[in-house]
Design a protein around this motif. Structure first.
Motif, PDB file in Angstrom:
ATOM      1  N   ASP A 127       9.014 -18.062  58.783  1.00  0.00           N
ATOM      2  CA  ASP A 127       8.206 -16.960  59.299  1.00  0.00           C
ATOM      3  C   ASP A 127       8.960 -16.302  60.442  1.00  0.00           C
ATOM      4  N   ALA A 133       6.806  -5.897  56.960  1.00  0.00           N
ATOM      5  CA  ALA A 133       7.305  -6.455  55.698  1.00  0.00           C
ATOM      6  C   ALA A 133       8.598  -5.780  55.274  1.00  0.00           C
ATOM      7  N   LYS A 134       8.691  -4.471  55.487  1.00  0.00           N
ATOM      8  CA  LYS A 134       9.896  -3.745  55.081  1.00  0.00           C
ATOM      9  C   LYS A 134      11.099  -4.194  55.887  1.00  0.00           C
ATOM     10  N   GLU A 137      12.282  -7.545  54.724  1.00  0.00           N
ATOM     11  CA  GLU A 137      13.053  -7.469  53.483  1.00  0.00           C
ATOM     12  C   GLU A 137      14.524  -7.202  53.766  1.00  0.00           C
ATOM     13  N   GLY A 159       7.620 -13.860  50.153  1.00  0.00           N
ATOM     14  CA  GLY A 159       6.327 -14.036  49.519  1.00  0.00           C
ATOM     15  C   GLY A 159       5.303 -13.014  49.974  1.00  0.00           C
ATOM     16  N   PRO A 160       4.129 -13.002  49.347  1.00  0.00           N
ATOM     17  CA  PRO A 160       3.090 -12.017  49.669  1.00  0.00           C
ATOM     18  C   PRO A 160       2.548 -12.129  51.089  1.00  0.00           C
ATOM     19  N   LEU A 161       2.729 -13.278  51.731  1.00  0.00           N
ATOM     20  CA  LEU A 161       2.286 -13.444  53.114  1.00  0.00           C
ATOM     21  C   LEU A 161       3.359 -13.049  54.122  1.00  0.00           C
ATOM     22  N   GLY A 162       4.479 -12.544  53.628  1.00  0.00           N
ATOM     23  CA  GLY A 162       5.549 -12.142  54.534  1.00  0.00           C
ATOM     24  C   GLY A 162       6.420 -13.295  54.985  1.00  0.00           C
ATOM     25  N   GLU A 165      10.613 -17.702  51.270  1.00  0.00           N
ATOM     26  CA  GLU A 165      10.422 -18.954  50.545  1.00  0.00           C
ATOM     27  C   GLU A 165      11.788 -19.483  50.109  1.00  0.00           C
TER      28      GLU A 165
END
Length: 259
Positions: A127, A133-134, A137, A159-162, A165
């Motif tokens: 985390d 989020a961008k 990435e 992942g969708p939670l930012g 993984e």
């Protein structure tokens, strides 16, 4: 019948064929030279685990890793996965977006390093601190590059939670399982034996005692060879002084009277 595999030293030596092996044990040097060749193994007359290396080991035994320029990583193993959180520290309140990006770039590199040093395995979630989020990435490529030298690790993505993984193959137990989390009485005792060897090398000809919680002394006595190898390194048997009032995490090496 199953044959015993190579120990940790031989595994690392074979994984890093260009690395030189240094040891302060003549018996271990002879065994390693027979397996690896004489030129790769150096026998040191001083303890190879000096104070600087012990400080690194202490860091690896704990959950916090400082980051250059401020901030820290927080490493939290659980039975199901390992969570690595980036704490931005003083950078959290800054309005400079580049400062947070620099912090997270440093965190990505250090997280990959800690994963390998600690031999973390299974699912790992990373985390980052304070990024959209961008912007997260954009750090996927640096993270993948930092993980690339580790053949056991694979970045699955964001992942969708930012959370990034990561999956790392488990072959041997991770460091926190070996040392204990928090470190076990045996880990504290072995660190004290190494400290005694350094004290003896710095002040030869003296006798030494280990004052520690009974759990620490009992763990050392139960580990075959621990105290005898320490006596060989120190040059004299180490006196054991149980002290139930002393925390297991704080054994003390003290000079002992002769006799």
């Amino acid at each position: 019948m199953l044959a015993r595999g190579p120990d940790a030293t031989l595994r690392l030596a074979r994984a890093h064929p260009g690395a030189t092996i240094r040891t302060d044990s003549a018996a271990r040097a002879a065994r390693l030279r027979a397996a690896l060749g004489r030129d790769r193994v150096l026998l040191s007359h001083a303890p190879v685990l000096d104070d600087a290396l012990e400080a690194e080991l202490d860091l690896l035994a704990g959950p916090e890793v400082p980051l250059p320029g401020g901030g820290r990583l927080l490493v939290h193993p659980t039975p199901a996965l390992t969570a690595i959180d980036v704490d931005a520290g003083s950078a959290a309140g800054t309005r400079d977006p580049q400062a947070q990006l620099r912090l997270n770039r440093a965190a990505v590199a250090e997280a990959a390093r800690q994963i390998r040093l600690r031999n973390l395995a299974g699912p790992i979630l990373l985390d980052l601190a304070g990024l959209t989020a961008k912007r997260r990435e954009a750090l996927a490529e640096p993270l993948a590059a930092a993980l690339a030298p580790d053949p056991l690790a694979r970045l699955l993505g964001l992942g969708p939670l930012g959370l990034f993984e990561i999956l790392r193959q488990r072959i041997h137990p991770p460091l926190h399982e070996i040392l204990g989390w928090p470190p076990s009485p045996l880990s504290h005792g072995l660190a004290a034996l190494r400290r005694a060897a350094r004290e003896a090398a710095a002040r030869p000809g003296r006798h030494w005692a280990l004052r520690a919680h009974p759990a620490v002394l009992g763990a050392l006595q139960d580990l075959p060879g621990a105290l005898s190898e320490a006596a060989e390194a120190i040059g004299t048997p180490l006196q054991l002084r149980p002290d139930a009032a002393r925390a297991p995490s704080h054994p003390e090496i003290e000079e002992a009277a002769h006799g």
